[in-house]
Motif scaffolding. Structure first.
Motif, PDB file in Angstrom:
ATOM      1  N   ASP A 171       1.017  -1.309   0.188  1.00  0.00           N
ATOM      2  CA  ASP A 171       0.037   0.004  -0.155  1.00  0.00           C
ATOM      3  C   ASP A 171       0.797   1.400  -0.058  1.00  0.00           C
ATOM      4  N   VAL A 172       2.087   1.352   0.915  1.00  0.00           N
ATOM      5  CA  VAL A 172       2.687   2.300   0.716  1.00  0.00           C
ATOM      6  C   VAL A 172       3.515   2.888  -0.545  1.00  0.00           C
ATOM      7  N   HIS A 173       3.951   1.559  -1.047  1.00  0.00           N
ATOM      8  CA  HIS A 173       4.537   1.678  -2.302  1.00  0.00           C
ATOM      9  C   HIS A 173       3.778   2.097  -3.472  1.00  0.00           C
ATOM     10  N   ILE A 174       2.373   1.811  -3.471  1.00  0.00           N
ATOM     11  CA  ILE A 174       1.451   2.223  -4.589  1.00  0.00           C
ATOM     12  C   ILE A 174       1.239   3.747  -4.256  1.00  0.00           C
ATOM     13  N   LYS A 175       1.263   4.072  -3.000  1.00  0.00           N
ATOM     14  CA  LYS A 175       0.978   5.514  -2.655  1.00  0.00           C
ATOM     15  C   LYS A 175       1.877   6.449  -3.026  1.00  0.00           C
ATOM     16  N   ARG A 176       3.176   6.135  -2.836  1.00  0.00           N
ATOM     17  CA  ARG A 176       4.201   6.656  -3.543  1.00  0.00           C
ATOM     18  C   ARG A 176       4.293   6.870  -5.116  1.00  0.00           C
ATOM     19  N   LEU A 177       3.918   5.482  -5.733  1.00  0.00           N
ATOM     20  CA  LEU A 177       3.749   5.827  -7.228  1.00  0.00           C
ATOM     21  C   LEU A 177       2.671   6.704  -7.687  1.00  0.00           C
TER      22      LEU A 177
END
Length: 234
Positions: free
Chosen positions: A203-209
């Motif tokens: 979830d955190v990496h999707i948010k950054r993307l």
């Protein structure tokens, strides 16, 4: 003679730092210990570590700020160490760019295993200056080119900087347009079975993307509620 990989240990508890150093030295790592945030930033520049073990609760500059400043200039792997087990602390650490998060007290074998796993993932990343011999590791849609060979993302003609894991996640999703992947599947594919973490990492990496790449009129990163994510092509 093979050069030893260098681990920078940042912890204000000298006893814990020495124990960690002992564990890693037995595994043939070279270690350096510092006990506050300011010295950590200086040591990063002078020691040039292959990985940083970073305690959050440091005198002066805390671990979050140290991580933020190092991330502004480097993608060196960072594993955060903390006695705080709240989800908020883990998510904040990951959002700042940490590669993993360990709670104290931790088992020495698990610590060593995580260090080795993170280093394997990082070292598998080809350098951008290497010749791109494999032309097949590239996906392209209107307005975006994701190249896994030289680890680059170009959006509307401009390069978008991102850490390896973000790029790998984007490439994996874009390579299978409109296919839904669960968080567990993405953890397994991108981080590998050795990764000891939780699905919030995805979830955190999707948010950054999403912060770096805005949805296009013909494609975008979509959440499938209760299941996972997909790269949607309209």
């Amino acid at each position: 003679m093979v050069n030893k990989q260098k681990i920078l240990i940042v912890d204000d508890d000298e006893n814990i730092a020495e124990l960690i150093s002992l564990y890693l030295t037995k595994e043939c790592f070279d270690t350096m210990m510092v006990h506050d945030g300011e010295k950590a930033l200086i040591a990063y520049d002078t020691y040039q570590p292959n990985l940083i073990l970073l305690d959050l609760m440091l005198p002066g500059i805390d671990g979050y700020q140290v991580c933020r400043e190092i991330r502004a200039k480097s993608n060196v792997p960072i594993i955060m160490l903390s006695a705080k087990g709240e989800v908020f602390d883990k998510v904040l650490g990951l959002e700042l760019g940490a590669d993993d998060y360990m709670m104290k007290p931790f088992d020495s074998k698990e610590l060593v295993a995580r260090v080795k796993a993170v280093l394997r993932r990082y070292q598998a990343v080809p350098k951008a200056e290497e010749p791109a011999e494999d032309k097949g590791k590239c996906v392209e849609y209107p307005g975006i080119v994701i190249n896994l060979t030289n680890y680059s993302v170009v959006v509307d003609g401009a390069n978008v900087d991102m850490p390896p894991k973000e790029l790998e996640l984007l490439y994996f999703l874009a390579s299978s347009p409109n296919q839904v992947f669960t968080r567990e599947q993405l953890l397994d594919q991108i981080w590998g079975y050795e990764y000891i973490g939780d699905t919030r990492t995805v979830d955190v990496h999707i948010k950054r993307l999403r912060e770096k790449i805005k949805d296009h009129s013909t494609w975008g990163l979509s959440t499938v509620w209760g299941i996972g994510y997909k790269f949607e092509v309209k």
